[in-house]
Design a protein around this motif. Structure first.
Motif, mmCIF file in Angstrom:
data_model
loop_
_atom_site.group_PDB
_atom_site.id
_atom_site.type_symbol
_atom_site.label_atom_id
_atom_site.label_comp_id
_atom_site.label_asym_id
_atom_site.label_seq_id
_atom_site.Cartn_x
_atom_site.Cartn_y
_atom_site.Cartn_z
ATOM 1 N N ALA A 241 34.177 -19.941 6.354
ATOM 2 C CA ALA A 241 34.991 -18.858 5.795
ATOM 3 C C ALA A 241 34.073 -17.712 5.388
ATOM 4 O O ALA A 241 32.991 -17.929 4.843
ATOM 5 N N ILE A 242 34.531 -16.484 5.656
ATOM 6 C CA ILE A 242 33.710 -15.292 5.445
ATOM 7 C C ILE A 242 34.364 -14.399 4.403
ATOM 8 O O ILE A 242 35.580 -14.204 4.410
ATOM 9 N N ASP A 243 33.557 -13.838 3.517
ATOM 10 C CA ASP A 243 34.062 -12.832 2.577
ATOM 11 C C ASP A 243 32.874 -12.132 1.922
ATOM 12 O O ASP A 243 31.732 -12.580 2.033
ATOM 13 N N ASN B 208 30.874 -23.222 3.924
ATOM 14 C CA ASN B 208 31.451 -24.355 4.642
ATOM 15 C C ASN B 208 32.473 -25.069 3.766
ATOM 16 O O ASN B 208 32.744 -24.659 2.626
ATOM 17 N N ALA B 209 33.032 -26.148 4.280
ATOM 18 C CA ALA B 209 34.104 -26.855 3.580
ATOM 19 C C ALA B 209 33.613 -27.590 2.339
ATOM 20 O O ALA B 209 34.413 -28.020 1.515
ATOM 21 N N ARG C 138 40.651 -19.848 4.057
ATOM 22 C CA ARG C 138 39.779 -18.743 3.696
ATOM 23 C C ARG C 138 39.563 -18.660 2.184
ATOM 24 O O ARG C 138 38.514 -18.207 1.712
ATOM 25 N N GLY C 139 40.564 -19.108 1.415
ATOM 26 C CA GLY C 139 40.425 -19.057 -0.039
ATOM 27 C C GLY C 139 39.257 -19.857 -0.564
ATOM 28 O O GLY C 139 38.830 -19.669 -1.716
ATOM 29 N N LEU C 140 38.708 -20.729 0.267
ATOM 30 C CA LEU C 140 37.558 -21.525 -0.155
ATOM 31 C C LEU C 140 36.382 -20.643 -0.545
ATOM 32 O O LEU C 140 35.673 -20.919 -1.521
ATOM 33 N N VAL C 141 36.154 -19.562 0.202
ATOM 34 C CA VAL C 141 35.003 -18.712 -0.089
ATOM 35 C C VAL C 141 35.169 -18.043 -1.457
ATOM 36 O O VAL C 141 34.187 -17.853 -2.194
ATOM 37 N N VAL D 205 34.188 -20.546 -4.032
ATOM 38 C CA VAL D 205 32.735 -20.659 -4.132
ATOM 39 C C VAL D 205 32.176 -19.527 -4.988
ATOM 40 O O VAL D 205 31.306 -19.741 -5.844
ATOM 41 N N PHE D 206 32.675 -18.313 -4.778
ATOM 42 C CA PHE D 206 32.242 -17.188 -5.614
ATOM 43 C C PHE D 206 32.571 -17.457 -7.078
ATOM 44 O O PHE D 206 31.779 -17.152 -7.981
ATOM 45 N N GLY D 207 33.757 -18.035 -7.325
ATOM 46 C CA GLY D 207 34.146 -18.350 -8.699
ATOM 47 C C GLY D 207 33.235 -19.383 -9.333
ATOM 48 O O GLY D 207 32.860 -19.262 -10.513
ATOM 49 N N ILE D 208 32.870 -20.417 -8.572
ATOM 50 C CA ILE D 208 31.946 -21.435 -9.075
ATOM 51 C C ILE D 208 30.596 -20.809 -9.388
ATOM 52 O O ILE D 208 29.996 -21.055 -10.445
ATOM 53 N N LEU D 209 30.111 -19.983 -8.481
ATOM 54 C CA LEU D 209 28.807 -19.343 -8.653
ATOM 55 C C LEU D 209 28.775 -18.501 -9.925
ATOM 56 O O LEU D 209 27.824 -18.572 -10.716
ATOM 57 N N VAL D 210 29.815 -17.721 -10.140
ATOM 58 C CA VAL D 210 29.870 -16.842 -11.314
ATOM 59 C C VAL D 210 30.005 -17.638 -12.596
ATOM 60 O O VAL D 210 29.413 -17.297 -13.628
ATOM 61 N N SER D 211 30.770 -18.723 -12.563
ATOM 62 C CA SER D 211 30.957 -19.514 -13.780
ATOM 63 C C SER D 211 29.686 -20.257 -14.169
ATOM 64 O O SER D 211 29.456 -20.523 -15.355
ATOM 65 N N ARG D 212 28.850 -20.605 -13.197
ATOM 66 C CA ARG D 212 27.603 -21.314 -13.492
ATOM 67 C C ARG D 212 26.474 -20.358 -13.849
ATOM 68 O O ARG D 212 25.650 -20.649 -14.709
#
Length: 429
Positions: free
Chosen positions: A173-175, A207-208, A298-301, A304-311
């Protein structure tokens, strides 16, 4: 007056002058270090870390965003790059404390001035330590973000997407994501984005398993997603057929060969290997179901951004650094994210595959992304010319998802959306 008295008076006068000069010199002399910095072993984070390591593993993990075992592994990787030698002037700050300080900076987003009181280290030294340690993290963890190198690895990524998100032949997934920065001096509106902030852009393929396959950071925030994407190494490799994607294969129960694709939102171009939602207003049921299946994958990406920002909460702040340094800090967070996902997946973040999600959010008709005053390059305009083959492939996926490739809950969610829209229309009337 006797000669002895004269000598004594002269000596007293010279001594008085010398003392005055010494006091004047000491008064104007600059101190190279605050006195309390010298008490770092007492006032700094050394004792706090030791206490957390042995008495509160949970708080230690919250402090550096990883457990003690993972921290020691990371320290063993970067220590040889950040170790410093003691000098006759002062003792060097140990590699352990340098890494801890950097992780705390990325995790909390606190300023160097705030961290000064936690570590008993000057802000100037903290800035240098953080920069050097981020360089070491990026260099030592460079193999943790990489694209698959052969067809079998791509197929493994696609199988994982199908199992978790029910989108066959999807390899990623791309974003893109904006990271706000303070306006660089003399940059004008170069970094000014359509959200009315100054920013740099992080373009990513995930990735997934919530991991980055590719990250491209540092482009000015004024660029559009499509324009920036056309300049990435990933796009150039795709264009030159160097990604080594598998050749088109038959889908289960379908008699046509379909390519392996990446999913993206409406801001990206539709290509044979890049699928985007249908964006016209009059959508049939099969179009909406395709949009749902694609948007769900696509919402997976975005997750991932949300996880990255929260950590790594530094990404929530407006970075008061140059674009180059900001890029370095963002990249360090991305490499640490993948390192933690691969090392301690079960403790870093746990996510259950949403195979039976009943939601109408993914059904919303995608509109064109607001771009503001964006001057796209000629190349970014060129990639918007959708080929007939790309449209044909999207139609084949649309037909497949509404026939042999259907999933049990999609009709139920579609009916919810129809009822929701009907109620909205009645309220308008």
């Amino acid at each position: 007056m006797c000669s002895n008295c004269i000598k004594k008076a002269s000596a007293a006068l010279l001594l008085s002058i010398a003392l005055k000069r010494k006091k004047r010199k000491q008064k104007g002399k600059r101190i190279w270090s605050q006195l309390w910095y010298k008490k770092r072993n007492v006032l700094g984070q050394k004792k706090l870390l030791r206490e957390l390591e042995f008495t509160s593993q949970r708080d230690f993990k919250n402090y550096v965003r990883m457990d003690k075992e993972t921290f020691e592994v990371l320290l063993s990787k970067v220590a040889h790059r950040i170790n410093k030698r003691d000098t006759v002037m002062r003792k060097a700050i140990p590699a352990r404390h340098r890494l801890t300080l950097t992780l705390r900076f990325l995790a909390s987003g606190n300023s160097f001035e705030d961290l000064k009181f936690l570590t008993a280290i000057s802000p100037q030294a903290i800035g240098k330590i953080v920069s050097e340690t981020c360089d070491a993290i990026i260099e030592e963890l460079k193999d943790y973000i990489k694209l698959p190198t052969n067809e079998n690895e791509w197929k493994m990524e696609a199988n994982a997407f199908n199992q978790r998100w029910n989108f066959l032949h999807c390899s990623g997934a791309i974003d893109g994501k904006h990271v706000n920065i303070k306006k660089p001096p003399g940059s004008g509106s170069f970094y000014f984005n359509y959200k009315k902030h100054f920013s740099i852009i992080m373009m990513a393929v995930v990735n997934a398993n919530y991991e980055f396959l590719m990250v491209d950071v540092g482009a000015n925030g004024r660029a559009s997603d499509a324009g920036l994407f056309s300049q990435t190494k990933f796009f150039k490799q795709r264009k030159e057929n160097k990604l080594r994607l598998p050749k088109p294969e038959l889908l289960p129960g379908y008699n046509e060969k379909m390519p392996f694709v990446f999913v993206a939102d409406d801001a990206f171009p539709l290509m044979e290997n890049i699928m985007k939602p249908f964006s016209h207003n009059s959508l049939e049921k099969s179009d909406i179901i395709f949009n749902y299946r694609l948007s769900r994958a696509r919402g997976l990406v975005e997750k991932v951004f949300g996880i990255l920002v929260s950590r790594f909460r530094i990404l929530l702040n407006t970075l008061n650094f140059s674009p180059d340094k900001s890029t370095k800090f963002v990249l360090a967070c991305c490499y640490l994210h993948n390192f933690l996902r691969k090392s301690k997946c079960e403790t870093y973040f746990t996510a259950e595959p949403c195979s039976n999600v009943e939601t109408t959010e993914a059904f919303e008709t995608p509109g064109s992304q607001e771009k503001g005053d964006v001057l796209d390059s000629l190349s970014s305009t060129a990639i918007r010319n959708t080929s007939a083959n790309a449209k044909h492939m999207r139609n084949k996926f649309r037909i497949y998802f509404s026939s042999v490739g259907t999933v049990p809950w999609q009709d139920k969610v579609y009916n919810k959306l129809v009822n929701k829209n009907a109620n909205s229309n009645r309220q308008l009337i």
